[in-house]
Each structure stands twice: as C-alpha cells, then as structure tokens.
Design a protein around this motif. Sequence first.
Motif, PDB file in Angstrom:
ATOM      1  N   ASP A 244       0.845  -1.492   0.039  1.00 23.24           N
ATOM      2  CA  ASP A 244      -0.079  -0.091  -0.064  1.00 23.24           C
ATOM      3  C   ASP A 244       0.795   1.157   0.016  1.00 23.24           C
ATOM      4  OD1 ASP A 244      -2.434  -1.227  -0.002  1.00 23.24           O
ATOM      5  OD2 ASP A 244      -2.865  -1.295   2.138  1.00 23.24           O
ATOM      6  N   GLU A 245       1.948   1.353   0.808  1.00 25.25           N
ATOM      7  CA  GLU A 245       2.907   2.255   0.671  1.00 25.25           C
ATOM      8  C   GLU A 245       3.618   2.498  -0.457  1.00 25.25           C
ATOM      9  OE1 GLU A 245       3.858   2.349   5.579  1.00 25.25           O
ATOM     10  OE2 GLU A 245       5.171   0.881   4.257  1.00 25.25           O
ATOM     11  N   LEU A 246       3.991   1.689  -1.158  1.00 28.13           N
ATOM     12  CA  LEU A 246       4.596   1.552  -2.357  1.00 28.13           C
ATOM     13  C   LEU A 246       3.487   2.202  -3.346  1.00 28.13           C
ATOM     14  CD1 LEU A 246       6.972   0.560  -4.493  1.00 28.13           C
ATOM     15  CD2 LEU A 246       5.521  -1.387  -4.745  1.00 28.13           C
ATOM     16  N   HIS A 247       2.335   1.846  -3.757  1.00 27.71           N
ATOM     17  CA  HIS A 247       1.351   2.487  -4.180  1.00 27.71           C
ATOM     18  C   HIS A 247       1.270   3.762  -4.144  1.00 27.71           C
ATOM     19  CE1 HIS A 247       0.413  -1.409  -6.519  1.00 27.71           C
ATOM     20  NE2 HIS A 247       0.457  -2.074  -5.160  1.00 27.71           N
ATOM     21  N   GLN A 248       1.016   4.286  -2.895  1.00 27.96           N
ATOM     22  CA  GLN A 248       1.048   5.671  -2.562  1.00 27.96           C
ATOM     23  C   GLN A 248       2.269   6.704  -2.863  1.00 27.96           C
ATOM     24  OE1 GLN A 248      -1.919   7.086  -0.984  1.00 27.96           O
ATOM     25  NE2 GLN A 248      -0.771   8.873  -1.760  1.00 27.96           N
ATOM     26  N   ALA A 249       3.304   5.861  -2.624  1.00 31.56           N
ATOM     27  CA  ALA A 249       4.402   6.684  -3.002  1.00 31.56           C
ATOM     28  C   ALA A 249       4.420   7.017  -4.595  1.00 31.56           C
ATOM     29  CB  ALA A 249       5.661   5.966  -2.663  1.00 31.56           C
ATOM     30  N   LEU A 250       4.105   5.796  -5.442  1.00 30.51           N
ATOM     31  CA  LEU A 250       3.963   5.965  -6.926  1.00 30.51           C
ATOM     32  C   LEU A 250       2.871   7.108  -7.196  1.00 30.51           C
ATOM     33  CD1 LEU A 250       4.629   2.301  -7.787  1.00 30.51           C
ATOM     34  CD2 LEU A 250       5.966   4.491  -8.361  1.00 30.51           C
ATOM     35  N   THR A 251       1.752   7.176  -6.444  1.00 30.85           N
ATOM     36  CA  THR A 251       0.844   8.064  -6.666  1.00 30.85           C
ATOM     37  C   THR A 251       1.172   9.525  -6.410  1.00 30.85           C
ATOM     38  OG1 THR A 251      -1.064   6.641  -6.304  1.00 30.85           O
ATOM     39  CG2 THR A 251      -1.586   8.829  -6.065  1.00 30.85           C
ATOM     40  N   ASN A 252       2.042   9.639  -5.240  1.00 27.25           N
ATOM     41  CA  ASN A 252       2.443  11.003  -5.006  1.00 27.25           C
ATOM     42  C   ASN A 252       3.389  11.511  -5.915  1.00 27.25           C
ATOM     43  OD1 ASN A 252       0.774  10.679  -2.867  1.00 27.25           O
ATOM     44  ND2 ASN A 252       2.476  10.335  -1.085  1.00 27.25           N
ATOM     45  N   ALA A 253       4.302  10.440  -6.553  1.00 24.80           N
ATOM     46  CA  ALA A 253       5.055  11.036  -7.670  1.00 24.80           C
ATOM     47  C   ALA A 253       4.494  11.330  -8.728  1.00 24.80           C
ATOM     48  CB  ALA A 253       6.287   9.552  -7.856  1.00 24.80           C
ATOM     49  N   GLN A 254       3.371  10.748  -8.977  1.00 27.03           N
ATOM     50  CA  GLN A 254       2.666  11.018 -10.177  1.00 27.03           C
ATOM     51  C   GLN A 254       2.076  12.609 -10.045  1.00 27.03           C
ATOM     52  OE1 GLN A 254      -0.258   8.215 -11.371  1.00 27.03           O
ATOM     53  NE2 GLN A 254       1.486   6.617 -11.394  1.00 27.03           N
ATOM     54  N   ASN A 255       1.574  12.845  -8.990  1.00 23.94           N
ATOM     55  CA  ASN A 255       1.003  14.017  -8.599  1.00 23.94           C
ATOM     56  C   ASN A 255       2.036  15.179  -8.798  1.00 23.94           C
ATOM     57  OD1 ASN A 255      -1.437  12.857  -8.392  1.00 23.94           O
ATOM     58  ND2 ASN A 255      -1.469  12.746  -6.125  1.00 23.94           N
ATOM     59  N   ALA A 256       3.419  14.616  -8.471  1.00 22.25           N
ATOM     60  CA  ALA A 256       4.634  15.702  -8.415  1.00 22.25           C
ATOM     61  C   ALA A 256       5.027  15.940 -10.131  1.00 22.25           C
ATOM     62  CB  ALA A 256       5.639  15.217  -7.778  1.00 22.25           C
ATOM     63  N   GLY A 257       4.390  15.194 -10.874  1.00 19.67           N
ATOM     64  CA  GLY A 257       4.728  15.299 -12.203  1.00 19.67           C
ATOM     65  C   GLY A 257       5.315  14.096 -13.288  1.00 19.67           C
ATOM     66  N   MET A 258       5.457  12.998 -12.242  1.00 21.70           N
ATOM     67  CA  MET A 258       5.946  11.992 -13.293  1.00 21.70           C
ATOM     68  C   MET A 258       4.876  11.274 -14.000  1.00 21.70           C
ATOM     69  SD  MET A 258       7.764   8.307 -11.564  1.00 21.70           S
ATOM     70  CE  MET A 258       6.008   7.682 -11.523  1.00 21.70           C
ATOM     71  N   LYS A 259       5.177  10.976 -15.379  1.00 21.43           N
ATOM     72  CA  LYS A 259       4.233  10.384 -16.175  1.00 21.43           C
ATOM     73  C   LYS A 259       4.676   9.003 -16.441  1.00 21.43           C
ATOM     74  CE  LYS A 259       1.710  13.972 -16.307  1.00 21.43           C
ATOM     75  NZ  LYS A 259       0.835  14.067 -15.062  1.00 21.43           N
ATOM     76  N   ARG A 260       5.911   8.713 -16.389  1.00 22.75           N
ATOM     77  CA  ARG A 260       6.335   7.343 -16.677  1.00 22.75           C
ATOM     78  C   ARG A 260       7.574   6.913 -15.839  1.00 22.75           C
ATOM     79  NH1 ARG A 260       4.503   5.047 -21.237  1.00 22.75           N
ATOM     80  NH2 ARG A 260       6.527   3.812 -21.591  1.00 22.75           N
ATOM     81  N   PHE A 261       7.349   5.697 -15.180  1.00 21.82           N
ATOM     82  CA  PHE A 261       8.222   5.242 -14.099  1.00 21.82           C
ATOM     83  C   PHE A 261       9.561   4.696 -14.764  1.00 21.82           C
ATOM     84  CE2 PHE A 261       9.633   1.461 -11.723  1.00 21.82           C
ATOM     85  CZ  PHE A 261       9.797   1.881 -10.471  1.00 21.82           C
ATOM     86  N   SER A 262      10.473   4.789 -14.138  1.00 20.13           N
ATOM     87  CA  SER A 262      12.008   3.865 -14.318  1.00 20.13           C
ATOM     88  C   SER A 262      12.319   3.225 -13.185  1.00 20.13           C
ATOM     89  CB  SER A 262      13.012   4.941 -14.839  1.00 20.13           C
ATOM     90  OG  SER A 262      12.743   5.759 -15.792  1.00 20.13           O
TER      91      SER A 262
END
Length: 157
Positions: free
Chosen positions: A100-118
């Motif tokens: 759950d924390e991993l998914h939340q961290a990724l959501t927060n990164a998307q909200n900060a401008g990340m559109k694609r993950f590396s």
Amino acid sequence: MKTMHMLMMPMVLTGGLSTAALADDGSLSPGKLESLLNDADAYGFTHYDDVAIDDGNRLEVEGWRDDGWQLDIDMLIEDGSLVHEKRHKGTIPDWSLTSDELHQALTNAQNAGMKRFSELDVDERGHVDIEGYDAQNSEIDIRLERNDLTVTGVEHD
C-alpha cells in the motif's frame, strides 16, 4: 501471394519497432507498472525496497514476503512472467515499503509530475527516490520522506 506477404511485412516490422521503442526508453506507464506490481503482490511480496526497469524488457523487484524471505525477481514487462528468482531468509526491515505504501509513493510521484516510471529505491535512512519521465519526456527525480511519503524534492534533468 508474394505481394500480399510483402505488404504485411512493413506492418509487422512497424508494430515490432514501436513496441521496442516503448521498452527501450526504460520507462513504464502508470497502468502497466500497476499491473506488474499486482503480479508481484500475487507472487508473495508484502514489502519492497527496489523496483527498476532492467534491460528495457524486465522489471526487477526486490523485497520480502511476510514470512521473512527476501526476494529478488525479474519479470518480463510484456506479460509479467517470472524469468529469474533469488531468495534467502532474512528479516523485513522497518524502512521497507508495504504494498500500500509503495502504491501511495508512486501516486504521490505522479502528482508531482512523473508520467512514466523508471526506478524506485528505498533506503534505511528513510528516503524514497523515484526516477522517471515528466510530460515533456525529460527525466524527473522525486524524493519522498519515508514516514509519511510526502514529496520533499523534485529535480528535472
């Protein structure tokens, strides 16, 4: 028949090239990453410390199962199938991220401008670093505080 075969060949090559180009940029869309992480959860991961694109066609996932086994797997990005696994008995560190924390961290990164993950990396000092690409296809590095997963820094390369 020869003409038809030759006409179909460019379509096959074009499809292959566009798929390869997507994989070659070393990033994943949020939806594809979510699907692969769901596969990792189903495989038994409950805590994570490293998730990264490997060789453009694999997702490497490192973390732990609830029973303390530390896992290091490679999954094909194409279909989520397991192609490599290492495991050894260990202790789940308190700084690792739950699913759950991993998914939340990724959501927060998307909200900060990340559109694609590396790549995502969690360290024992309490930092979560996420790398990817923004809407302009520029590299973006996002740092989050481990305790509440708030974004503490965004760097565009």
